[in-house]
Design an enzyme around this catalytic site. Structure first.
Site, PDB file in Angstrom:
ATOM      1  N   ASP A  69       0.835  -1.203   0.000  1.00  0.00           N
ATOM      2  CA  ASP A  69       0.000   0.000   0.000  1.00  0.00           C
ATOM      3  C   ASP A  69       0.874   1.260   0.000  1.00  0.00           C
ATOM      4  O   ASP A  69       2.074   1.215   0.342  1.00  0.00           O
ATOM      5  CB  ASP A  69      -0.895  -0.041   1.253  1.00  0.00           C
ATOM      6  CG  ASP A  69      -2.234   0.648   1.054  1.00  0.00           C
ATOM      7  OD1 ASP A  69      -2.365   1.432   0.117  1.00  0.00           O
ATOM      8  OD2 ASP A  69      -3.148   0.397   1.873  1.00  0.00           O
ATOM      9  N   ASP A 123     -10.764   2.057  -3.419  1.00  0.00           N
ATOM     10  CA  ASP A 123     -11.337   1.742  -2.105  1.00  0.00           C
ATOM     11  C   ASP A 123     -12.850   1.774  -2.156  1.00  0.00           C
ATOM     12  O   ASP A 123     -13.510   1.358  -1.201  1.00  0.00           O
ATOM     13  CB  ASP A 123     -10.847   2.755  -1.061  1.00  0.00           C
ATOM     14  CG  ASP A 123      -9.514   2.331  -0.457  1.00  0.00           C
ATOM     15  OD1 ASP A 123      -9.094   1.180  -0.696  1.00  0.00           O
ATOM     16  OD2 ASP A 123      -8.888   3.146   0.242  1.00  0.00           O
TER      17      ASP A 123
HETATM   18  C1  DGJ Z   1      -5.867   1.851   1.840  1.00  0.00           C
HETATM   19  C2  DGJ Z   1      -6.251   0.666   1.009  1.00  0.00           C
HETATM   20  O1  DGJ Z   1      -6.739   1.061  -0.223  1.00  0.00           O
HETATM   21  C3  DGJ Z   1      -7.257  -0.167   1.767  1.00  0.00           C
HETATM   22  O2  DGJ Z   1      -7.673  -1.237   0.980  1.00  0.00           O
HETATM   23  C4  DGJ Z   1      -6.661  -0.626   3.054  1.00  0.00           C
HETATM   24  O3  DGJ Z   1      -5.592  -1.500   2.807  1.00  0.00           O
HETATM   25  C5  DGJ Z   1      -6.193   0.567   3.857  1.00  0.00           C
HETATM   26  N1  DGJ Z   1      -5.331   1.421   3.104  1.00  0.00           N
HETATM   27  C6  DGJ Z   1      -5.479   0.133   5.113  1.00  0.00           C
HETATM   28  O4  DGJ Z   1      -4.980   1.171   5.814  1.00  0.00           O
END
Ligand code: DGJ
Length: 727
Positions: free
Chosen positions: A480, A550
Site C-alpha cells: 500500500d 477503495d
Molecule cells: C488503503 C487501502 O486502499 C485499503 O484497501 C486498506 O488497505 C487501507 N489502506 C489500510 O490502511
C-alpha cells in the site's frame, strides 16, 4: 520486416499489422516524423517535411536556406528547446555555459531483433527475440556533446510500438537535463479529441473526452506517484471515433511517478503530443560519461475504434508487461479482512474468517493493515514491521499455521514506503522521512514518506520485511501507499541534485519491489495506493494486479472499472465483493467478476442465502477465469454514454465463449433496449442457457438481444453466457 531503412530517401518505416510509422532523416540532420497511422505500403512520403504556412517570422535552418524546413513547423521526431522549435519540447539540456538551447541531429542507427531492458526501471519485454524488433537512432547535439538515442520497439502482431530515450553526456563538462521526455509525436492535424482518465480517492479513472483546441492541454502528476488524479494514459482519437470505429492513438507511460501527457495545437493547426517524466520539479545532472534513461512509453494505433485500442493494450500487457508465476497461473480467490474489521481484529477473529471462508470455497485469507507495532488506528506504527502480539498472541506463526491448517493460503499487508511519527523507526531515525531542512513537512494520514532515495533506508525496510518473509510461508502481499509526496528533498543529495529527488524516489521504490519479487518469486504481489492511486504500467510490471479503488460499491465502481479498462486488462483490476448494502450480493459479485475477484467483508455476517450466492460466485470465478482474465473486452454500453445501465462483454480468443453482464443503474425503463453483441464469429451458432436460445453470432451481433426486461430494476444485474454449439 517490421523495421526497414530506405537509404535513398533516408526513411525508416516501422510496420505493425495495424499501423505504419515513418521517420525521415532530413539533409540538415533533423529527424522528422512523416507519418503515423493505418498501414501504407510506401517506403517514404514526399513533401511532408516542411508543413510551412506563413509562420510568425519563419525561422529556418541556414544549411538549406529559407526554402528548406523550419524548425517552427517541421514534424520533429523529438522536439528540442531553443533552436527555433517553439512548441512544447521533449528535450532541453542546460549546458555548462548556462544556456539551454538544444539541437540534436542524426548520427547513426541500429536495427536488431528483440528488445533491451532499461537498467533499474520496469519495461515491457519480449518472451523471444522474434516477437519484436528494435530501432535505435542516435542523434547528437554538436555543441553540448549530448548524445540522445531514440529507441523504438515494434511488436508487429499486436499493433504496438514502445518508445524511450537515453541521454549520454559525451562532453567534458557536466550538464543538466531539464526535460527529457519519453515520447514526442507530431500529428499533422488537430481534428481530434483527447481522452484522459481523471479522479480522486474513491473515484479513480473517470473518462474525460474533449476536442483538441489551440494551445496546451493535458494532464500531469506532481504528487510523487502517478496518482488518483490523473492516470499516465492519454488517447488522441478522431472526433467521430466511438467504441467500434475511428482512428485512435493510445499512449501509456510505464512509470509510477510525476508525469506529463500534454498536447499542443499550434498556429498551423497541427498537434504535438508529448509524454514522460514531468519537467516540473525535475532536472538531472549528467556528469561526463553518465547515462540517463527515460521510462518507456507504449503507443498503439488502430482505425477500429476506442474498444479495439483498449483490447490492444490489454493483449499487450497480459503478454509483455505482467511477469512471473502469476502471469499465467490461476490466482487464488481471496478474502481480505479490511472492510470486515478495519483495525479491530485478532488471531481468533481471522481464524473464524478462515473457517467460514473455507466453507464457501475461498482459497486465501489476506490480513490487512493493523497487525504490526501498536497499530489500532492509522495514527502510528508504520515502519515498525514486527508483529503486534496483543492482537496476534504467539506471533504470526501461530496465525499462519492455523490458516494453513484449514487449507487456505495466507497473505498480508505492508506499507513499506511510509513511517508514522509515532513509531520506533521514526524515534530511532528522525531524519529518514522526506523533508526539507528547517521546514515542518506536511502530514498525510498522520504519516510521512520514507526517503527511499537512500540505500540505508531501503535496506532497513528490506531487512524488516525479509525477516518475516524468510521465516513464514507468505503467499501474497498487498503493498500500500497512502499519501502523496510533499516537501521533496533528501538529506543525502547535494543541493544541485535535489531536483533529482522525485525520480530517484521512484527508482528507489522500483529497486525495493524488484528485490522483493526476485527474492520471493512465488509471492503474489498486489499494489494499492489508497485504492487505485498508483495504477500504472510501472507498478504492473511488479504486481500483476492492483487494487482498483477503495470504493467497493458496485454502482460507483462501474465508471471506475470502465475507465480503468481504457488501457488496463481485467486481469490487473483488483475487485472485491464487499458488504455494501446498496445492491444485493449478486450485483456486487457480477461487478467484481470483471476484475481479479475476491471478498472484503466479514463472512460470518452473511445470511444463509448470501452464503449460497457466494458459493455460486466462487464456481463462476473458476468457470469464467480465463474468459475474463485473457478474453477480449467489449464495452457495449458505457456509463459515459448512458446513465441508466452498463453492459460489457468478454469473448474468448477462440470466439467459442462469451459472457455479457448487464447492470441497471436507474430509470432503465426509459426506452426499449436492444444490445448488439460484438466480437463473435458470425458463422457460428451460440447457445445461451439463461435465455434458452441458440442462434448465429451474426444474429447476436446484428439483430442484438432485447435487454429491456432483463434485470431491469435499479441495481439489479444479470449475466448471459454464450457458447458455441455444433449445427
Ligand atoms: C488503503 C487501502 O486502499 C485499503 O484497501 C486498506 O488497505 C487501507 N489502506 C489500510 O490502511
Amino acid at each position: 520486416m517490421p523495421i526497414q531503412f530506405d537509404s535513398e530517401s533516408r526513411t525508416f518505416k516501422l510496420d505493425t499489422d495495424s499501423s505504419s510509422y515513418l521517420i525521415k532523416i532530413h539533409e540538415t540532420g533533423h529527424i522528422l516524423n512523416l507519418y503515423y497511422g493505418a498501414p501504407i505500403p510506401d517506403a517514404t512520403i514526399q513533401g511532408r517535411e516542411k508543413r510551412r504556412v506563413s509562420a510568425s517570422f519563419s525561422l529556418y535552418d541556414p544549411i538549406c536556406g529559407i526554402d528548406g524546413i523550419s524548425p517552427d513547423t517541421a514534424p520533429m521526431e523529438y522536439g528540442c528547446n531553443g533552436a527555433g522549435d517553439f512548441r512544447v519540447s521533449a528535450l532541453s539540456v542546460r549546458n555548462h555555459n548556462g544556456d539551454s538551447t538544444t539541437d540534436i541531429r542524426y548520427a547513426s542507427h541500429r536495427i536488431y531483433p528483440g528488445k533491451k531492458k532499461i537498467p533499474g526501471m520496469p519495461t515491457t519485454y519480449v518472451n523471444a527475440d522474434n516477437e519484436a524488433d528494435t530501432l535505435e537512432i542516435d542523434a547528437v547535439d554538436a555543441v553540448t556533446g549530448i548524445r540522445i538515442t531514440l529507441f523504438y520497439t515494434v511488436f508487429h502482431d499486436l499493433g504496438v510500438m514502445t518508445r524511450r530515450v537515453r541521454a549520454v553526456n559525451y562532453s567534458q563538462y557536466p550538464c543538466h537535463l531539464e526535460r527529457v521526455l519519453s515520447l514526442c509525436m507530431d500529428i499533422p492535424s488537430m481534428d481530434f479529441d483527447l481522452i484522459t482518465l481523471h479522479g480522486r480517492h474513491n473515484n479513480e479513472r473517470n473518462y474525460c473526452r474533449r476536442p483538441l483546441v489551440r494551445g496546451l492541454q493535458g494532464v500531469e502528476s506532481k504528487r510523487g506517484s502517478s496518482s488518483h488524479n490523473h492516470n499516465p494514459f492519454a488517447a488522441i482519437v478522431q472526433c467521430s471515433a466511438n467504441e467500434e470505429y475511428g482512428a485512435c492513438y493510445g499512449f501509456n507511460l510505464v512509470y509510477s511517478g510525476n508525469f506529463i501527457a500534454m498536447a499542443e495545437c499550434d498556429f498551423n493547426a497541427t498537434t504535438r503530443f508529448v509524454m514522460g517524466i514531468n519537467p516540473t520539479d525535475f532536472s538531472w545532472k549528467l556528469e561526463p560519461g553518465e547515462v540517463f534513461d527515460t521510462p518507456e512509453a507504449v503507443m498503439v494505433y488502430t482505425d477500429r475504434g476506442i474498444g479495439e485500442m483498449s483490447r490492444m493494450f490489454h493483449r499487450f500487457y497480459n503478454r509483455h508487461l505482467i511477469r512471473g508465476r502469476w502471469k499465467t497461473e490461476k490466482r487464488p480467490l481471496l478474502i481480505n479482512n479490511w472492510e470486515g474489521t478495519f483495525f479491530d481484529f485478532n488471531t481468533e477473529k481471522l481464524v473464524a474468517f478462515a473457517d467460514t471462508a473455507k466453507e464457501l470455497g475461498i482459497e486465501m485469507l489476506v490480513m490487512d493493515d493493523g497487525w504490526f507495532g501498536k497499530r489500532n488506528d492509522d495514527n502510528c506504527s508504520l515502519g515498525d514491521w514486527f508483529v503486534n502480539e496483543q492482537k496476534l498472541p504467539g506471533g504470526l506463526g501461530v496465525l499462519i499455521d492455523q490458516i494453513h491448517a484449514r487449507g487456505l493460503k495466507f497473505g498480508m499487508w505492508f506499507e513499506p514506503e511510509m513511517v508514522s511519527p509515532d513509531s520506533e523507526l521514526f524515534r530511532t531515525h528522525p531524519d529518514w522521512h522526506i523533508h526539507v531542512k528547517g521546514r515542518h513537512p506536511m502530514l498525510g494520514r498522520h504519516q510521512y514518506v520514507l526517503d527511499l532515495t537512500r540505500r540505508d533506508v531501503r535496506e532497513n525496510i528490506w531487512q524488516q520485511m525479509d525477516a518475516i518473509l524468510s521465516k513464514y510461508e507468505i503467499d501474497y502481499i498487498k503493498w500500500d501507499f497512502n499519501r502523496n509526496i510533499s516537501d521533496a528533498a533528501s538529506a543525502l543529495l547535494e543541493p544541485e541534485r535535489q531536483t533529482e529527488f522525485f525520480h530517484r524516489y521512484v527508482l528507489g521504490t522500483y529497486q525495493l519491489m524488484e528485490r522483493l519479487t526476485t527474492t520471493y518469486p512465488n509471492i503474489l504481489l498486489e499494489n494499492c495506493s489508497g485504492g487505485g492511486g498508483r495504477f500504472d504500467p510501472g507498478m504492473l510490471s511488479f504486481s500483476p494486479q492492483i487494487w482498483t479503488s477503495d470504493n467497493t460499491d458496485p454502482i460507483d465502481r462501474l465508471p471506475i472499472q470502465f475507465g480503468t479498462s481504457l488501457c488496463y486488462p481485467a486481469s490487473t483490476m483488483g475487485a472485491h465483493v464487499s458488504a455494501c448494502s446498496r445492491t444485493g450480493i449478486e450485483t456486487r459479485g457480477n461487478v467484481a467478476l470483471w476484475g481479479t475477484f475476491g471478498y472484503e467483508l466479514d463472512p460470518r455476517k452473511l445470511t444463509e442465502a448470501e452464503k449460497e450466492a457466494v458459493k455460486a460466485q466462487v464456481a463462476e470465478y473458476h468457470q469464467y477465469y480465463d474468459l475474463i482474465h485473457y478474453g477480449d473486452l467489449y464495452r457495449l454500453v458505457s456509463p459515459w454514454e448512458d446513465q441508466h445501465l452498463a453492459v460489457w462483454e468478454f469473448v474468448s480468443e477462440s470466439m467459442e465463449e462469451a459472457l455479457v453482464t448487464k447492470v441497471s443503474i436507474g430509470n432503465v425503463w426509459d426506452r426499449y433496449r436492444l444490445v448488439r453483441m460484438k466480437g463473435l464469429d458470425p458463422n457460428k451458432k451460440y447457445h445461451c442457457p439463461q435465455l434458452n436460445i441458440t442462434c448465429s453470432g451474426a444474429l447476436l451481433m446484428n439483430a442484438g438481444i432485447d435487454m429491456t426486461e432483463l434485470a431491469a430494476w435499479d441495481y439489479q444485474s444479470a449475466k448471459l453466457y454464450f457458447h458455441t454449439v455444433d449445427e
